[in-house]
Every structure is written in C-alpha cells, then in structure tokens.
Design a protein around this motif. Structure first.
Motif, PDB file in Angstrom:
ATOM      1  N   UNK A   1       0.811  -1.188   0.000  1.00 46.21           N
ATOM      2  CA  UNK A   1       0.000   0.000   0.000  1.00 46.21           C
ATOM      3  C   UNK A   1       0.864   1.265   0.000  1.00 46.21           C
ATOM      4  N   UNK A   2       2.017   1.207   0.630  1.00 44.44           N
ATOM      5  CA  UNK A   2       2.877   2.378   0.714  1.00 44.44           C
ATOM      6  C   UNK A   2       3.885   2.462  -0.435  1.00 44.44           C
ATOM      7  N   UNK A   3       3.911   1.479  -1.315  1.00 45.16           N
ATOM      8  CA  UNK A   3       4.895   1.464  -2.405  1.00 45.16           C
ATOM      9  C   UNK A   3       4.793   2.672  -3.336  1.00 45.16           C
ATOM     10  N   UNK A   4       3.595   3.159  -3.690  1.00 44.65           N
ATOM     11  CA  UNK A   4       3.550   4.351  -4.549  1.00 44.65           C
ATOM     12  C   UNK A   4       4.180   5.592  -3.910  1.00 44.65           C
ATOM     13  N   UNK A   5       4.274   5.607  -2.591  1.00 45.17           N
ATOM     14  CA  UNK A   5       4.883   6.751  -1.898  1.00 45.17           C
ATOM     15  C   UNK A   5       6.363   6.545  -1.611  1.00 45.17           C
ATOM     16  N   UNK A   6       6.925   5.433  -2.067  1.00 50.15           N
ATOM     17  CA  UNK A   6       8.360   5.190  -1.874  1.00 50.15           C
ATOM     18  C   UNK A   6       8.683   4.276  -0.710  1.00 50.15           C
ATOM     19  N   UNK A   7       7.742   3.534  -0.225  1.00 47.47           N
ATOM     20  CA  UNK A   7       7.987   2.612   0.884  1.00 47.47           C
ATOM     21  C   UNK A   7       7.396   3.136   2.182  1.00 47.47           C
ATOM     22  N   UNK A   8       7.359   2.267   3.197  1.00 50.89           N
ATOM     23  CA  UNK A   8       6.721   2.656   4.466  1.00 50.89           C
ATOM     24  C   UNK A   8       7.383   3.838   5.176  1.00 50.89           C
ATOM     25  N   UNK A   9       8.707   3.856   5.209  1.00 54.60           N
ATOM     26  CA  UNK A   9       9.387   4.930   5.945  1.00 54.60           C
ATOM     27  C   UNK A   9       9.143   6.291   5.291  1.00 54.60           C
ATOM     28  N   UNK A  10       9.271   6.330   3.990  1.00 49.46           N
ATOM     29  CA  UNK A  10       9.037   7.590   3.281  1.00 49.46           C
ATOM     30  C   UNK A  10       7.563   8.004   3.392  1.00 49.46           C
ATOM     31  N   UNK A  11       6.647   7.045   3.329  1.00 53.99           N
ATOM     32  CA  UNK A  11       5.219   7.342   3.445  1.00 53.99           C
ATOM     33  C   UNK A  11       4.897   7.936   4.809  1.00 53.99           C
ATOM     34  N   UNK A  12       5.517   7.410   5.856  1.00 48.57           N
ATOM     35  CA  UNK A  12       5.269   7.955   7.197  1.00 48.57           C
ATOM     36  C   UNK A  12       5.773   9.388   7.313  1.00 48.57           C
ATOM     37  N   UNK A  13       6.903   9.696   6.692  1.00 48.58           N
ATOM     38  CA  UNK A  13       7.398  11.069   6.720  1.00 48.58           C
ATOM     39  C   UNK A  13       6.487  11.994   5.915  1.00 48.58           C
ATOM     40  N   UNK A  14       5.978  11.511   4.788  1.00 45.44           N
ATOM     41  CA  UNK A  14       5.049  12.313   3.996  1.00 45.44           C
ATOM     42  C   UNK A  14       3.786  12.596   4.803  1.00 45.44           C
ATOM     43  N   UNK A  15       3.261  11.574   5.464  1.00 41.46           N
ATOM     44  CA  UNK A  15       2.058  11.753   6.284  1.00 41.46           C
ATOM     45  C   UNK A  15       2.334  12.724   7.423  1.00 41.46           C
ATOM     46  N   UNK A  85      -2.117   4.014   9.751  1.00 39.53           N
ATOM     47  CA  UNK A  85      -2.295   2.739  10.446  1.00 39.53           C
ATOM     48  C   UNK A  85      -2.494   1.584   9.479  1.00 39.53           C
ATOM     49  N   UNK A  86      -2.907   1.849   8.268  1.00 44.87           N
ATOM     50  CA  UNK A  86      -3.111   0.870   7.203  1.00 44.87           C
ATOM     51  C   UNK A  86      -4.367   0.035   7.379  1.00 44.87           C
ATOM     52  N   UNK A  87      -5.107   0.216   8.439  1.00 43.73           N
ATOM     53  CA  UNK A  87      -6.402  -0.456   8.591  1.00 43.73           C
ATOM     54  C   UNK A  87      -7.229   0.301   9.622  1.00 43.73           C
ATOM     55  N   UNK A  88      -8.531   0.042   9.581  1.00 41.93           N
ATOM     56  CA  UNK A  88      -9.458   0.739  10.467  1.00 41.93           C
ATOM     57  C   UNK A  88     -10.139  -0.276  11.364  1.00 41.93           C
ATOM     58  N   UNK A  89     -10.143   0.024  12.647  1.00 41.28           N
ATOM     59  CA  UNK A  89     -10.869  -0.787  13.616  1.00 41.28           C
ATOM     60  C   UNK A  89     -11.785   0.143  14.408  1.00 41.28           C
ATOM     61  N   UNK A  90     -12.988  -0.300  14.748  1.00 43.03           N
ATOM     62  CA  UNK A  90     -13.896   0.566  15.517  1.00 43.03           C
ATOM     63  C   UNK A  90     -13.315   1.044  16.848  1.00 43.03           C
ATOM     64  N   UNK A  91     -12.577   0.223  17.605  1.00 38.23           N
ATOM     65  CA  UNK A  91     -12.023   0.771  18.854  1.00 38.23           C
ATOM     66  C   UNK A  91     -11.048   1.927  18.630  1.00 38.23           C
ATOM     67  N   UNK A  92     -10.374   1.939  17.486  1.00 39.11           N
ATOM     68  CA  UNK A  92      -9.475   3.056  17.197  1.00 39.11           C
ATOM     69  C   UNK A  92     -10.249   4.312  16.817  1.00 39.11           C
ATOM     70  N   UNK A  93     -11.326   4.135  16.083  1.00 38.12           N
ATOM     71  CA  UNK A  93     -12.089   5.288  15.604  1.00 38.12           C
ATOM     72  C   UNK A  93     -12.944   5.912  16.694  1.00 38.12           C
ATOM     73  N   UNK A  94     -13.429   5.099  17.629  1.00 40.19           N
ATOM     74  CA  UNK A  94     -14.351   5.596  18.649  1.00 40.19           C
ATOM     75  C   UNK A  94     -13.754   5.501  20.043  1.00 40.19           C
ATOM     76  N   UNK A  95     -12.488   5.815  20.157  1.00 39.09           N
ATOM     77  CA  UNK A  95     -11.800   5.743  21.434  1.00 39.09           C
ATOM     78  C   UNK A  95     -12.125   6.989  22.262  1.00 39.09           C
ATOM     79  N   UNK A  96     -12.603   6.790  23.481  1.00 40.77           N
ATOM     80  CA  UNK A  96     -12.985   7.899  24.343  1.00 40.77           C
ATOM     81  C   UNK A  96     -11.778   8.715  24.804  1.00 40.77           C
ATOM     82  N   UNK A  97     -10.605   8.108  24.826  1.00 38.70           N
ATOM     83  CA  UNK A  97      -9.427   8.844  25.287  1.00 38.70           C
ATOM     84  C   UNK A  97      -9.089  10.005  24.352  1.00 38.70           C
ATOM     85  N   UNK A  98      -9.406   9.897  23.049  1.00 40.15           N
ATOM     86  CA  UNK A  98      -9.149  11.015  22.135  1.00 40.15           C
ATOM     87  C   UNK A  98      -9.955  12.242  22.542  1.00 40.15           C
TER      88      UNK A  98
END
Length: 176
Positions: A1-15, A85-98
């Motif tokens: 998934x991150x290959x079009x952006x140059x790999x995971x490390x480069x994609x994280x810096x872009x993000x 994160x590369x995937x979505x989980x409901x506990x991540x999206x609806x976390x009360x701590x945020x």
C-alpha cells in the motif's frame, strides 16, 4: 500500500509533514475566522442567536459554514491517521481517550485563543510521552490527564495563554 509513496518509511514522513501542514492550515483558518466579519457573526450567534438574526447575521448560513469548517480539517486528519495505520478498527475510531485528551489540550493551552491549543498539544504530548515511557506512571496516564484537567479548571481556567495574558497584558496584542 505504501509502495507508490516510496515505501513505508518515506510514506510515514510524507504523512507527518501533511499533518504538520494541516495543523498550520487550522491555525491560519482559526486566526482568519477570529479576525473576520464571519467570526464576529459567529460570536454574536454564540451570545444570542435571535438577537444576531435581528441584527442581520444570516444565522443558518453562518452555522452551516462553521460546521463545515470545523469538520473539514479533522476529516483530513482522520483520513491520514487511518492511512498511516493501514487499517481501520472501531475501537481506534471511537476511542474515548481522544475526546478526553482533546479537552485537556484545549483547556491547558487556553480556550478561545488561536495559538493556545497548539501550545497545549505540545506540552500535553511531552507529558504523555514521559508518562508512557515511565515505569511508575505508564498505567496512570489518563488518571493524570483527568487530574490535570481538574487542576486547570479550578486554578487556571484561562489555560496557559490566559495565565500569560494576565501576567503580561501587552502579549495579547503580539500573539493575537
């Protein structure tokens, strides 16, 4: 998934840099709204919606624009967060701590200010990083966040910016 952006490390810096750009855009948008006629209309609507409508403020339009403005940049941020994160989980999206952390950050920096939440976010994330890496306090991070919120509400209701403005009133002209 991150290959079009140059790999995971480069994609994280872009993000990361995209998130910093979104933060800068949100600070600019906050300042632009606060100092505009639109911001004055929103302030009037917040005080008394009926009186604002009588004075000629188009309240339905201003409210719709305010909801759109406050939803656009967080939607971009959420999209980048879940792309990272590369995937979505409901506990991540609806976390009360945020929500809890957002309230602490805003109250720590100073509500109603443009730069206050950014400063509050910096100090809170520094404190959070220290707490999470500490052997003693790593499990009590949210307890300390709640205690910090209580202390701020009781002793420093204006946050850090309110405290700075009360000590140095001329600073308000420089920062806002």
């Amino acid at each position: 998934m991150f290959l079009p952006l140059g790999g995971p490390m480069r994609a994280l810096w872009i993000i990361y840099f995209l998130l910093v750009a979104i933060m800068g855009a949100s600070l600019y948008l906050s300042y632009a709204i606060k100092t505009s006629k639109f911001g004055l209309g929103l302030l009037a609507i917040g005080q008394n919606e009926d009186a604002a409508a009588v004075l000629g403020v188009p309240t339905p339009l201003y409210k719709a624009l305010a909801y759109s403005a406050t939803a656009f940049l967080p939607a971009l941020t959420g999209g980048l967060y879940f792309f990272k994160s590369a995937f979505i989980q409901p506990p991540d999206a609806f976390d009360l701590t945020f929500s809890t952390e957002a309230i602490v950050i805003i109250m720590l920096g100073g509500q109603g200010t443009v730069i206050g939440p950014a400063i509050g976010a910096y100090f809170y994330e520094e404190l959070r990083g220290w707490l999470l890496t500490s052997d003693t306090f790593s499990n009590f991070q949210l307890v300390i966040a709640g205690s910090l919120l209580l202390v701020i509400v009781l002793f420093m209701p204006g946050g850090l910016m309110g405290w700075l403005y009360s000590r140095w009133p001329r600073l308000r002209q420089v920062l806002e």
